[in-house]
Write a protein that holds these residues in place. Structure first.
Motif, mmCIF file in Angstrom:
data_model
loop_
_atom_site.group_PDB
_atom_site.id
_atom_site.type_symbol
_atom_site.label_atom_id
_atom_site.label_comp_id
_atom_site.label_asym_id
_atom_site.label_seq_id
_atom_site.Cartn_x
_atom_site.Cartn_y
_atom_site.Cartn_z
ATOM 1 N N SER A 40 0.854 -1.188 0.000
ATOM 2 C CA SER A 40 0.000 0.000 0.000
ATOM 3 C C SER A 40 0.892 1.242 0.000
ATOM 4 O O SER A 40 2.094 1.185 0.255
ATOM 5 C CB SER A 40 -0.926 0.010 1.213
ATOM 6 O OG SER A 40 -0.208 0.184 2.399
ATOM 7 N N GLY A 41 0.270 2.353 -0.301
ATOM 8 C CA GLY A 41 1.000 3.615 -0.362
ATOM 9 C C GLY A 41 0.729 4.443 0.877
ATOM 10 O O GLY A 41 0.322 3.925 1.910
ATOM 11 N N ARG A 46 5.250 3.043 5.853
ATOM 12 C CA ARG A 46 6.687 3.293 5.697
ATOM 13 C C ARG A 46 7.523 2.610 6.761
ATOM 14 O O ARG A 46 8.552 2.009 6.466
ATOM 15 C CB ARG A 46 6.960 4.804 5.696
ATOM 16 C CG ARG A 46 6.509 5.458 4.408
ATOM 17 C CD ARG A 46 6.759 6.930 4.382
ATOM 18 N NE ARG A 46 6.034 7.554 3.260
ATOM 19 C CZ ARG A 46 5.628 8.816 3.271
ATOM 20 N NH1 ARG A 46 5.887 9.592 4.330
ATOM 21 N NH2 ARG A 46 4.964 9.330 2.249
ATOM 22 N N TRP A 70 1.345 -3.442 -6.250
ATOM 23 C CA TRP A 70 0.838 -2.316 -5.474
ATOM 24 C C TRP A 70 -0.684 -2.282 -5.541
ATOM 25 O O TRP A 70 -1.271 -2.623 -6.571
ATOM 26 C CB TRP A 70 1.425 -1.001 -6.002
ATOM 27 C CG TRP A 70 2.803 -0.748 -5.453
ATOM 28 C CD1 TRP A 70 3.154 0.065 -4.408
ATOM 29 C CD2 TRP A 70 4.024 -1.346 -5.903
ATOM 30 N NE1 TRP A 70 4.514 0.009 -4.186
ATOM 31 C CE2 TRP A 70 5.066 -0.855 -5.075
ATOM 32 C CE3 TRP A 70 4.348 -2.256 -6.910
ATOM 33 C CZ2 TRP A 70 6.386 -1.242 -5.240
ATOM 34 C CZ3 TRP A 70 5.682 -2.644 -7.076
ATOM 35 C CH2 TRP A 70 6.675 -2.140 -6.252
ATOM 36 N N GLU A 73 -1.416 3.375 -7.318
ATOM 37 C CA GLU A 73 -0.251 4.200 -7.625
ATOM 38 C C GLU A 73 -0.740 5.564 -8.079
ATOM 39 O O GLU A 73 -1.866 5.709 -8.577
ATOM 40 C CB GLU A 73 0.599 3.542 -8.711
ATOM 41 C CG GLU A 73 1.903 4.257 -9.055
ATOM 42 C CD GLU A 73 2.800 4.452 -7.838
ATOM 43 O OE1 GLU A 73 3.740 3.653 -7.657
ATOM 44 O OE2 GLU A 73 2.558 5.418 -7.074
ATOM 45 N N ASN A 84 4.234 5.680 -5.006
ATOM 46 C CA ASN A 84 4.185 4.596 -4.011
ATOM 47 C C ASN A 84 5.278 3.560 -4.290
ATOM 48 O O ASN A 84 5.884 3.013 -3.363
ATOM 49 C CB ASN A 84 2.814 3.905 -4.019
ATOM 50 C CG ASN A 84 1.731 4.776 -3.422
ATOM 51 O OD1 ASN A 84 2.008 5.685 -2.646
ATOM 52 N ND2 ASN A 84 0.488 4.521 -3.795
ATOM 53 N N ARG A 181 -5.142 8.619 -10.248
ATOM 54 C CA ARG A 181 -4.536 7.454 -9.617
ATOM 55 C C ARG A 181 -4.843 6.234 -10.478
ATOM 56 O O ARG A 181 -5.756 6.239 -11.306
ATOM 57 C CB ARG A 181 -5.162 7.227 -8.226
ATOM 58 C CG ARG A 181 -4.994 8.377 -7.222
ATOM 59 C CD ARG A 181 -3.676 8.309 -6.539
ATOM 60 N NE ARG A 181 -3.512 9.260 -5.434
ATOM 61 C CZ ARG A 181 -3.743 8.972 -4.167
ATOM 62 N NH1 ARG A 181 -4.259 7.796 -3.833
ATOM 63 N NH2 ARG A 181 -3.504 9.867 -3.212
#
Ligand code: 6PG
Length: 248
Positions: A40-41, A46, A70, A73, A84, A181
């Motif tokens: 995931s973004g 993170r 992903w 993005e 991402n 997106r």
């Protein structure tokens, strides 16, 4: 089947997600020879990516057997700060030495984002052995976040993409962000064998309460669309995000 695990803080959520990732990767690689994951973004994952790239977890996974996809993005080049893919490459894929042939990014740099979506669908079909037009591919693990508006991946409130039942990936213009997106669609997300939704922070508390305990309104709360027939959903949330849940 949904399970909600409330953990102390974002670090505890990241550690729990990292432990789940390692356990699933090891079991799946041991059983099938490879493991597919949709990253995931956004900001929440993170720390998870950093933890996976550090000892001891880094050495516990055979990264040469992991196929990275992903969930969505941004329509930007891979070296753009909003990418991402770029964030995951820096925090995880590079440090663990993920082979290029195992990294299946969405080509956000293409002038036509719909072409990027179609190319991504073809890559999903090629790598996961799904026939285009047939049942959606089944990813081993799908990591998702949730916005304070209840969106997930790039499935935003009242988007036409919410009703998509045939395509596996779509380009969407998000008016609120003024940005395009590319996103996996509900049929693919709901074929995930394991789904982990990571939600932290008090700003998400209202949406989390409504999504989990309120009436079913997936147009307004797209994260409610995440309801796989066979897969397992585990919400990994911190106390701040869970502060409006009953029994919190
Ligand atoms: C993205 C993500 C998006 C994200 C949520 C939460 O591309 O931004 O896919 O769905 O998970 O917006 O974002 P944060 O983790 O930054 O709160």
């Amino acid at each position: 089947m949904s399970d909600v695990r409330v953990l102390a803080d974002p670090e505890a959520v990241s550690r729990a997600a990292a432990d789940d990732f390692v356990a699933l990767a090891r079991e799946t690689v041991g059983r099938c020879g490879s493991f597919s994951v949709a990253l995931s973004g956004g900001s929440t994952p993170r720390r998870l990516y950093q933890l996976l790239a550090e000892a001891p977890r880094r050495a516990e996974v055979d990264w040469s057997r992991v196929d990275f996809f992903w969930g969505d993005e941004r329509a930007v080049p891979p070296d753009h700060p909003d990418s991402n893919y770029g964030a995951a490459q820096a925090a995880l894929l590079g440090p663990v030495g993920a082979p290029a042939e195992r990294v299946h990014r969405i080509n956000g740099e293409l002038a036509d984002p719909e072409q990027a979506a179609r190319e991504y669908e073809a890559e999903l079909a090629r790598v996961l052995g799904a026939a285009p037009g047939g049942p959606p591919p089944a990813l081993g693990l799908i990591l998702l976040g949730m916005g304070a508006d209840g969106h997930t991946a790039s499935l935003f409130p009242y988007s036409q993409a919410l009703a998509e039942r045939r395509r596996w990936a779509l380009s969407v213009y998000v008016a609120r962000l003024g940005a395009t997106r590319i996103t996996l669609t509900p049929p693919v997300l709901n074929r995930g064998r394991e789904i982990r939704l990571l939600v932290t922070g008090r700003d998400k508390a209202g949406a989390l309460h409504e999504a989990l305990e309120g009436p079913r309104e997936p147009e307004r709360l797209p994260v409610q669309l995440i309801a796989p027939e066979a897969g397992r959903v585990v919400w990994l949330v911190d106390r701040a995000a869970a502060s409006k849940l009953s029994g919190a």
